[in-house]
Design a protein around this motif. Structure first.
Motif, PDB file in Angstrom:
ATOM      1  N   ASN A 162       0.561  -0.847  -0.704  1.00  0.00           N
ATOM      2  CA  ASN A 162       0.340   0.391   0.186  1.00  0.00           C
ATOM      3  C   ASN A 162       1.342   0.984   0.140  1.00  0.00           C
ATOM      4  O   ASN A 162       1.964   0.990  -0.387  1.00  0.00           O
ATOM      5  CB  ASN A 162      -0.890   0.153   0.812  1.00  0.00           C
ATOM      6  CG  ASN A 162      -0.417  -0.001   2.623  1.00  0.00           C
ATOM      7  OD1 ASN A 162       0.742   0.383   2.818  1.00  0.00           O
ATOM      8  ND2 ASN A 162      -0.717  -0.755   3.992  1.00  0.00           N
ATOM      9  N   GLU A 163       0.324   2.138  -0.145  1.00  0.00           N
ATOM     10  CA  GLU A 163       1.698   4.177   0.409  1.00  0.00           C
ATOM     11  C   GLU A 163       2.213   3.777   0.984  1.00  0.00           C
ATOM     12  O   GLU A 163       3.463   4.654   1.214  1.00  0.00           O
ATOM     13  CB  GLU A 163       0.705   4.951   0.394  1.00  0.00           C
ATOM     14  CG  GLU A 163      -0.948   5.463  -1.265  1.00  0.00           C
ATOM     15  CD  GLU A 163      -1.891   6.235  -0.514  1.00  0.00           C
ATOM     16  OE1 GLU A 163      -1.800   6.772   0.507  1.00  0.00           O
ATOM     17  OE2 GLU A 163      -2.148   6.811  -1.567  1.00  0.00           O
ATOM     18  N   ASP A 164       1.629   2.842   2.091  1.00  0.00           N
ATOM     19  CA  ASP A 164       2.942   2.831   3.102  1.00  0.00           C
ATOM     20  C   ASP A 164       4.231   1.831   3.726  1.00  0.00           C
ATOM     21  O   ASP A 164       5.377   2.167   3.949  1.00  0.00           O
ATOM     22  CB  ASP A 164       2.214   3.136   4.399  1.00  0.00           C
ATOM     23  CG  ASP A 164       2.015   4.650   4.239  1.00  0.00           C
ATOM     24  OD1 ASP A 164       1.778   5.517   3.686  1.00  0.00           O
ATOM     25  OD2 ASP A 164       0.910   4.703   5.310  1.00  0.00           O
ATOM     26  N   ILE A 165       3.136   0.539   2.751  1.00  0.00           N
ATOM     27  CA  ILE A 165       4.423  -0.497   2.959  1.00  0.00           C
ATOM     28  C   ILE A 165       4.543  -1.581   1.874  1.00  0.00           C
ATOM     29  O   ILE A 165       3.453  -1.025   0.539  1.00  0.00           O
ATOM     30  CB  ILE A 165       3.412  -1.693   3.626  1.00  0.00           C
ATOM     31  CG1 ILE A 165       3.005  -0.997   5.247  1.00  0.00           C
ATOM     32  CG2 ILE A 165       4.251  -3.020   4.248  1.00  0.00           C
ATOM     33  CD1 ILE A 165       3.487  -0.937   6.303  1.00  0.00           C
ATOM     34  N   LEU A 166       5.220  -2.022   1.941  1.00  0.00           N
ATOM     35  CA  LEU A 166       6.437  -2.318   0.472  1.00  0.00           C
ATOM     36  C   LEU A 166       7.378  -3.492   0.694  1.00  0.00           C
ATOM     37  O   LEU A 166       7.484  -4.427   2.208  1.00  0.00           O
ATOM     38  CB  LEU A 166       7.439  -1.128  -0.199  1.00  0.00           C
ATOM     39  CG  LEU A 166       8.050  -0.474   1.355  1.00  0.00           C
ATOM     40  CD1 LEU A 166       9.917  -0.851   1.003  1.00  0.00           C
ATOM     41  CD2 LEU A 166       8.322   0.606  -0.382  1.00  0.00           C
ATOM     42  N   LEU A 167       7.746  -4.039  -0.224  1.00  0.00           N
ATOM     43  CA  LEU A 167       8.713  -5.232  -0.039  1.00  0.00           C
ATOM     44  C   LEU A 167       9.922  -4.775  -0.333  1.00  0.00           C
ATOM     45  O   LEU A 167      10.455  -3.652  -1.203  1.00  0.00           O
ATOM     46  CB  LEU A 167       8.651  -6.541  -0.958  1.00  0.00           C
ATOM     47  CG  LEU A 167       7.591  -7.271  -1.202  1.00  0.00           C
ATOM     48  CD1 LEU A 167       7.450  -8.013  -2.371  1.00  0.00           C
ATOM     49  CD2 LEU A 167       6.719  -8.084   0.337  1.00  0.00           C
ATOM     50  N   ARG A 168      10.911  -4.299   1.106  1.00  0.00           N
ATOM     51  CA  ARG A 168      11.792  -4.020   0.802  1.00  0.00           C
ATOM     52  C   ARG A 168      12.639  -4.252  -0.339  1.00  0.00           C
ATOM     53  O   ARG A 168      13.020  -5.003  -0.880  1.00  0.00           O
ATOM     54  CB  ARG A 168      13.044  -4.242   2.559  1.00  0.00           C
ATOM     55  CG  ARG A 168      13.394  -5.747   2.213  1.00  0.00           C
ATOM     56  CD  ARG A 168      14.354  -6.064   3.838  1.00  0.00           C
ATOM     57  NE  ARG A 168      14.846  -7.918   3.389  1.00  0.00           N
ATOM     58  CZ  ARG A 168      15.475  -8.087   4.028  1.00  0.00           C
ATOM     59  NH1 ARG A 168      15.725  -7.528   5.849  1.00  0.00           N
ATOM     60  NH2 ARG A 168      15.844  -9.963   4.300  1.00  0.00           N
ATOM     61  N   THR A 169      13.482  -3.381  -0.967  1.00  0.00           N
ATOM     62  CA  THR A 169      14.702  -2.879  -2.168  1.00  0.00           C
ATOM     63  C   THR A 169      15.509  -3.349  -2.002  1.00  0.00           C
ATOM     64  O   THR A 169      16.526  -3.297  -2.656  1.00  0.00           O
ATOM     65  CB  THR A 169      14.457  -1.684  -2.811  1.00  0.00           C
ATOM     66  OG1 THR A 169      14.492  -0.382  -1.680  1.00  0.00           O
ATOM     67  CG2 THR A 169      12.312  -1.248  -3.200  1.00  0.00           C
ATOM     68  N   HIS A 170      16.149  -3.705  -0.059  1.00  0.00           N
ATOM     69  CA  HIS A 170      18.136  -3.603   0.114  1.00  0.00           C
ATOM     70  C   HIS A 170      17.819  -3.857   1.853  1.00  0.00           C
ATOM     71  O   HIS A 170      16.307  -3.697   2.146  1.00  0.00           O
ATOM     72  CB  HIS A 170      18.361  -2.183  -0.139  1.00  0.00           C
ATOM     73  CG  HIS A 170      17.965  -0.870   0.406  1.00  0.00           C
ATOM     74  ND1 HIS A 170      18.154   0.358  -0.461  1.00  0.00           N
ATOM     75  CD2 HIS A 170      17.002  -0.282   1.299  1.00  0.00           C
ATOM     76  CE1 HIS A 170      17.055   1.142   0.009  1.00  0.00           C
ATOM     77  NE2 HIS A 170      16.881   0.825   0.996  1.00  0.00           N
ATOM     78  N   THR A 171      18.853  -4.574   1.724  1.00  0.00           N
ATOM     79  CA  THR A 171      18.544  -4.787   3.212  1.00  0.00           C
ATOM     80  C   THR A 171      18.662  -3.796   4.586  1.00  0.00           C
ATOM     81  O   THR A 171      19.734  -3.976   5.639  1.00  0.00           O
ATOM     82  CB  THR A 171      19.398  -5.927   3.833  1.00  0.00           C
ATOM     83  OG1 THR A 171      21.666  -5.677   3.404  1.00  0.00           O
ATOM     84  CG2 THR A 171      19.053  -7.223   3.503  1.00  0.00           C
ATOM     85  N   SER A 172      19.574  -2.471   4.020  1.00  0.00           N
ATOM     86  CA  SER A 172      19.799  -0.859   4.544  1.00  0.00           C
ATOM     87  C   SER A 172      18.757  -0.864   5.392  1.00  0.00           C
ATOM     88  O   SER A 172      18.644  -0.210   6.566  1.00  0.00           O
ATOM     89  CB  SER A 172      19.973   0.112   3.213  1.00  0.00           C
ATOM     90  OG  SER A 172      20.607   0.040   2.545  1.00  0.00           O
ATOM     91  N   THR A 173      17.368  -1.279   5.243  1.00  0.00           N
ATOM     92  CA  THR A 173      16.348  -1.438   6.572  1.00  0.00           C
ATOM     93  C   THR A 173      17.193  -2.023   7.952  1.00  0.00           C
ATOM     94  O   THR A 173      16.448  -0.783   8.601  1.00  0.00           O
ATOM     95  CB  THR A 173      14.427  -1.934   5.700  1.00  0.00           C
ATOM     96  OG1 THR A 173      15.043  -3.010   5.640  1.00  0.00           O
ATOM     97  CG2 THR A 173      14.467  -1.229   4.605  1.00  0.00           C
ATOM     98  N   VAL A 174      17.450  -2.637   7.076  1.00  0.00           N
ATOM     99  CA  VAL A 174      17.845  -3.293   8.932  1.00  0.00           C
ATOM    100  C   VAL A 174      18.736  -2.540   9.650  1.00  0.00           C
ATOM    101  O   VAL A 174      18.741  -2.340  11.211  1.00  0.00           O
ATOM    102  CB  VAL A 174      18.628  -4.370   8.741  1.00  0.00           C
ATOM    103  CG1 VAL A 174      19.413  -5.452   9.506  1.00  0.00           C
ATOM    104  CG2 VAL A 174      17.617  -5.510   7.737  1.00  0.00           C
TER     105      VAL A 174
END
Length: 340
Positions: A162-174
């Motif tokens: 949705n507008e606020d949720i996605l499948l991560r495009t990189h592991t930088s989110t960790v």
């Protein structure tokens, strides 16, 4: 009457020797010893005998009856044993029979490479941290200093739930999650699946694997980054590997660089594999953590600095094992996977 009794006994024993199952045995028992059986009817005729003959014939009749009952019991036991033996033979399972060897699987080359990378970085003092594959736009873009007009945020490039949720495009989110929840010093790596829209070809897939590292502490410099990566590359690929750092742009690091390694085929001498340049393809991206990223995570960039790096595990696996098509890693073809 004695002769009748003797004939009944002899005929009965002969029939008992010929029977093949319990049903036939029961039929003979009823026919001879039942209420209307042959022996019973003979015994009922004893009233016609004289007083002198009755005890003699009675005793003889009881002996005949006992002989027949005993032989019936013997034959019943024999038949049951025979039936059990046949049943055992028909139903037995040969547990010693060879049914073919059991093939034991092994780790997928991608998983093995990730484990090797994690183990190597652990020996260098890094912690292994995992994170979710479904992420927030904030962690994936906003806090990583990616502007709203950045191409990677386009709907055609990223898998949005949705507008606020996605499948991560990189592991930088960790890395973002780690900095939000922990105070420096920080030294961590994170490996896992990432997702980006990409046409499938020999080197691209919409689902792939990354491993990224982060160090945040006081007085961290570009020299620390280069030394860390040089040690990693020599330990993982061999002491004779050389590295080359080229300036690049990443929104979450400044300055940024891409890292090339010497050709795996000729080790820098020049060959058709590397177009006689002596250098293999770009192995990873890296740089000093952008002050905005530190600030977004509540870390003062005037006090702390840091570096980050990231690389594709799929690419490293392909380079390490000489695999020329990324699709081979996902086809689950046993002929391919059994080579590793």
């Amino acid at each position: 009457m004695k002769n009748k009794l003797l004939n009944i006994k002899e005929q009965t024993l002969a029939k008992l020797n010929e029977i093949k199952n319990l049903d036939e045995l029961e039929s003979i028992r009823v026919k001879i010893l039942g209420k209307k059986g042959e022996l019973t009817l003979v015994l009922r005729g004893m009233g016609k005998l004289s007083k002198e003959e009755r005890p003699v014939v009675g005793q003889y009749a009881n002996e005949i009856r006992n002989d027949i009952e005993n032989y019936i019991a013997i034959r019943k036991k024999e038949l049951i044993e025979k039936m059990n033996k046949i049943k055992i033979e028909e139903e037995k399972i040969d547990v010693t029979a060879k049914k073919g060897s059991l093939k034991i699987g092994h780790r997928h080359p991608l998983n093995k490479t990730m484990e090797e990378l994690e183990n190597l970085f652990q020996t260098m003092g890094f912690s292994i941290i995992e994170g979710p594959e479904v992420e927030t736009v904030a962690n994936n873009f906003d806090l990583l200093n990616s502007p709203k007009n950045h191409p990677s945020r386009d709907l055609s490039d990223t898998f949005y739930i949705n507008e606020d949720i996605l499948l991560r495009t990189h592991t930088s989110t960790v890395q973002i999650r780690t900095m939000l929840n922990n105070k420096p010093p920080i030294r961590m790596v994170s490996a896992g699946r990432t997702f980006r829209f990409d046409d499938v070809d020999d080197t691209h897939s919409p689902m792939f694997h990354q491993i990224e590292g982060l160090v945040v502490d006081k007085n961290v410099t570009m020299s620390n980054l280069i030394h860390t990566l040089d040690v990693f590359i020599r330990e993982f690929f061999g002491e004779d590997m050389k590295t080359r750092y080229r300036p690049h742009y990443f929104p979450f690091t400044e300055p940024s660089a891409e890292v090339d390694v010497s050709c795996f085929a000729c080790h820098g001498e020049g060959c058709p594999e590397c177009n006689y340049t002596g250098w293999s393809m770009e192995l990873l991206g890296c740089g000093m953590v952008h002050p905005n990223v530190l600030r977004n995570c509540g870390i003062d960039p005037e006090v702390y600095s840091g570096f980050a790096f990231g690389m594709g595990v799929d690419r490293i696996t392909m380079v390490k094992h000489g695999i020329d098509n990324i699709r081979l890693l996902y086809d689950n073809d046993k002929r391919f996977l059994e080579q590793f």
